[in-house]
Design an enzyme around this catalytic site. Structure first.
Site, PDB file in Angstrom:
ATOM      1  NE  ARG A   1       4.374   6.405  -9.020  1.00 32.60           N
ATOM      2  CZ  ARG A   1       4.646   6.651 -10.291  1.00 32.60           C
ATOM      3  NH1 ARG A   1       3.883   6.165 -11.229  1.00 32.60           N
ATOM      4  NH2 ARG A   1       5.672   7.380 -10.620  1.00 32.60           N
ATOM      5  CB  THR A   2       1.832   4.519  -2.678  1.00 36.57           C
ATOM      6  OG1 THR A   2       2.437   3.761  -3.733  1.00 36.57           O
ATOM      7  CG2 THR A   2       0.977   3.586  -1.853  1.00 36.57           C
TER       8      THR A   2
ATOM      9  NE  ARG B   1       5.428   2.481   0.170  1.00 31.21           N
ATOM     10  CZ  ARG B   1       5.454   2.779  -1.126  1.00 31.21           C
ATOM     11  NH1 ARG B   1       6.336   3.638  -1.598  1.00 31.21           N
ATOM     12  NH2 ARG B   1       4.604   2.211  -1.945  1.00 31.21           N
TER      13      ARG B   1
ATOM     14  CE  LYS C   1      11.461  15.193  17.138  1.00 32.26           C
ATOM     15  NZ  LYS C   1      10.070  15.549  17.423  1.00 32.26           N
TER      16      LYS C   1
ATOM     17  CG  HIS D   1       2.959  -2.171  -2.768  1.00 36.09           C
ATOM     18  ND1 HIS D   1       1.826  -1.580  -2.243  1.00 36.09           N
ATOM     19  CD2 HIS D   1       3.587  -1.189  -3.476  1.00 36.09           C
ATOM     20  CE1 HIS D   1       1.785  -0.299  -2.623  1.00 36.09           C
ATOM     21  NE2 HIS D   1       2.838  -0.045  -3.371  1.00 36.09           N
TER      22      HIS D   1
END
Lengths: 317, 433
Positions: free
Chosen positions: A66-67, A116, A94, A144
């Site tokens: 959702r974010t 995020r 990597k 957040h």
């Protein structure tokens, strides 16, 4: 036809790293602006051109539905070019460090990076290494901010004002960036904040955040206007922080009985994704007092407001 | 080497000899690598021909510092630090003896490696270098290493570096066996399970930053266990880095009971606290973590009263690759050998410590514990001496530090006082401009 924006609010900083750096005026300014976008988002023509020509990079080192979708939509509705980068396809797999990734992306001249990451402080670290604006979409157990803003907008639209409301935040406070951002924001706007959790899920020093702390749902929910439930991660359910799902639900899961301790018009929120039957009962989650779907709607508007307010700070804006 | 071994007269100085609790105005004469005499009014007339006479007006002359805990990196991590670079940093910081830690690659758990380290130091370092050896083979905490042979090869003490021996039986046997050789065991006390994913001191600040906390009990519990074992075995034990109130209480009880127990505190824990971590500054990520201001004050007071015996730098060079990361993922450790004395002088200027106490903890006490000849200005002692300007103001510029790494928590710190000349075995190895 687009709605002409009345608000000309500009965020007084280049990045949005957390609620902790925002003033009362910043928060109210963002919420007012977001309120205008709610109306825009309900029209058929949802696009504006205020971010036209701007590049927005969504960099998600942690899975998110959702974010990430919400930021993508917010950027596109404001006319920006949006690029999504997720961990499965990125070079971090990597062995590239966060800073090298940042430097690489920076060379592509983005205007805003939304990030995020699983490590607290990583978004701040990124912001020190790039030239563009950076938005924290969740960093570890730290903050957040857009979630707290969308929660506040949701509450404000239903209750008129946040000042004087009693808000109970329940569940895994220890690992929750949503809880930290919400506590700071709600306190700034004058709410009375309670946290309710078993002691193993309460972080040390939480009482110094200006919250009432209780281990009992009946006590915590009594007289509450808002009941905010938090997600409990699966790996923390079985013996490490709480003995079992059954025991957790018994004491802390929100069902109709526990909800009845709150005010009759209390509203239920959850940042998602929900664990039905763990922290919240389906009947409550889908019931009349639930704001969970509305939170998602407000999410897009809040992120548009944040993007817009930051972009007014960008060079040549 | 800046100069030969001409005799040196350090004249008109404030002579501070913590080994004899002396603090008086006078001169110090050095010849043939040893201290000849330290007294009032030797004067330029009373010295051998060719003596270099240094006017030390306004300066302090003290025994060269002995840094009891420094992670050097050689062998195995020469990109971080070599004996040579560490010794340059030491000389600039007034340190005349470095005590290396065994967590190198290969681990210093074999007499031949002790021998290698000491030879390598002799050939490349400009200050004395001694080494501790591993307490358990491979630092695994399972089997004790060859304590007797390692000691015979020159190891001054035994430690598993930054690791704690979690198995109490292994620790008990090692302590028991060490007693037969009068060996000193130096132990890092942190229960790894209680540390868990913790990366800074547990408490409000960790919670605000969203970082997992290390409770101070992780340290105190391990220390308390050790001290119970010491009372069982009656061996010599040294707590490698004490940081918190609870540990000091435990330590006090053991000392009051007459156990042969001593302890170090790092200069970082004496001079800094958890708030210095600020916005996720990884140079302040240490193990054990920086504690609260209450802990810091108590620790300084404990040093002042002699409960803490030794102040060490905990010098731990880490390069940008392991420091320029999100806080939780960054390596722990800070360089400190060059800034240990200035940071200590800060505490003296602040009135938290007496100069004599500080210098004793940085020279005399480590020499006594490790059986080294330095740490004193007694006539006949090796001429390991530092000249200190206690007042000169300066700014720490990481680029100017001699270490190969730049991870100093005193980045751009304003300091008052530093070493202006460092003499090792009668030779001047450092002189400030």
């Amino acid at each position: 036809m687009n709605i002409a924006h009345k608000s000309s609010f500009v965020l007084s900083q280049r990045h949005l790293l957390g609620i902790a750096g925002l003033s009362h005026a910043d928060i109210v300014g963002l919420l007012d602006l977001a309120g205008e976008f709610v109306e825009l988002n309900r029209q058929i023509e949802k696009k504006t051109a205020s971010l036209r020509g701007r590049t927005l990079i969504n960099m998600f080192f942690e899975a998110s539905t959702r974010t990430q979708a919400s930021f993508e939509l917010a950027g596109k509705r404001l006319g920006a070019d949006v690029m999504n980068m997720s961990v499965s396809s990125s070079s971090i797999r990597k062995g590239e460090t966060l800073i090298d990734t940042a430097i690489t992306l920076n060379a592509m001249h983005p205007d805003i990076i939304v990030m995020r990451h699983h490590a607290s402080g990583s978004v701040e670290l990124l912001s020190q290494k790039v030239d563009c604006s950076v938005i924290n979409a969740g960093d570890g157990q730290h903050e957040h901010p857009t979630q707290a803003l969308l929660d506040a907008l949701t509450i404000r639209r239903r209750k008129g004002s946040i000042e004087g409301l009693t808000v109970a935040i329940c569940g895994d406070i220890l690992h929750s960036r949503v809880a930290r951002s919400n506590i700071i924001l709600l306190n700034t706007l004058g709410a009375r904040v309670r946290v309710v959790a078993p002691s193993t899920l309460l972080p040390q020093g939480i009482e110094r955040f200006g919250v009432e702390v209780t281990r009992d749902m009946r006590e915590g929910l009594s007289g509450a206007d808002i009941v905010m439930m938090l997600r409990l991660q699966r790996e923390r359910m079985n013996g490490s922080f709480v003995p079992s799902v059954q025991e957790y639900f018994h004491y802390f899961g929100l069902d109709q009985k526990k909800l009845s301790y709150a005010k009759p018009d209390a509203l239920v929120m959850h940042p998602g994704p929900m664990n039905r039957g763990v922290e919240i009962d389906s009947i409550v989650a889908d019931g009349a007092q639930s704001l969970i779907r509305e939170q998602v709607e407000m999410g897009v508007a809040v992120r548009m407001a944040v993007l817009e307010a930051l972009s007014r700070n960008l060079p040549n804006a | 080497m800046l100069s030969d071994r001409r005799p040196i007269l350090l004249a008109n100085a404030r002579i501070v000899d913590p080994s004899r609790d002396l603090d008086f105005p006078g001169d110090l004469l050095i010849a043939d690598g040893v201290i000849r005499e330290a007294k009032r009014g030797i004067g330029a007339a009373g010295v051998p021909e060719g003596t270099e006479v240094v006017d030390c007006r306004g300066k302090i002359v003290a025994p060269g510092l002995i840094d009891m805990r420094a992670f050097v990196g050689e062998p195995g991590a020469e990109h971080r630090e070599t004996m040579a670079s560490a010794s340059q940093a030491a000389a600039a910081g007034g340190v005349t003896t470095i005590i290396c830690q065994p967590d190198t690659s290969p681990t210093i758990d074999d007499p031949t490696i002790v021998d290698f380290v000491l030879r390598r130091a002799r050939d490349t370092a400009i200050v004395h270098v001694q080494t501790m050896a591993a307490l358990t083979k491979g630092l695994k905490g399972e089997e004790m290493s060859e304590l007797g042979l390692l000691k015979a090869a020159g190891a001054v003490a035994f430690t598993d570096g930054l690791k704690s021996v979690t198995n109490a039986q292994v620790m008990r046997r090692a302590l028991t066996y060490a007693r037969d050789f009068d060996a000193l065991i130096v132990h890092h006390t942190e229960d790894p399970d209680l540390v868990g994913e913790g990366v800074m001191n547990a408490g409000e600040f960790a919670t605000r930053l969203g970082l997992s906390g290390v409770p101070s009990a992780a340290e105190t519990i391990m220390l308390e266990r050790d001290l119970r074992l010491v009372s069982l075995t009656e061996s010599r034990y040294h707590a490698a880095s004490v940081t918190c109130l609870g540990s000091l209480e435990v330590l006090r009880r053991a000392k009051d009971a007459g156990l042969a127990v001593t302890a170090s505190a790092s200069i970082n824990h004496l001079a800094l606290n958890e708030i210095d971590v600020g916005p996720y500054r990884t140079f302040f990520k240490l193990s054990p973590p920086l504690r609260s201001e209450d802990d810091r004050r108590t620790l300084t007071a404990a040093l002042d009263e002699g409960l803490i015996d030794v102040v060490m730098s905990d010098h731990n060079p880490q390069d940008v690759e392991v420091k320029r990361l999100p806080f939780a993922e960054a390596a722990a450790g800070a360089i400190g050998i060059e800034t240990m004395l200035p940071a200590g002088l800060r505490l003296v200027h602040n009135g938290e410590l007496k100069l004599l106490t500080l210098l004793k903890a940085m020279s005399t006490r480590p020499a006594e514990l490790l059986g080294l000849a330095g740490g004193t200005l007694r006539p006949g002692a090796p001429a390991d001496v530092v000249v200190i300007d206690p007042d000169v103001p300066w700014l720490v510029d990481p680029e100017q530090l001699k270490s190969k790494c730049r991870n100093t928590p005193f980045d751009e710190a304003r300091m008052q006082g530093r070493a202006t000349r460092t003499i090792v075995a009668g030779r001047t190895v450092y002189e400030s401009l």
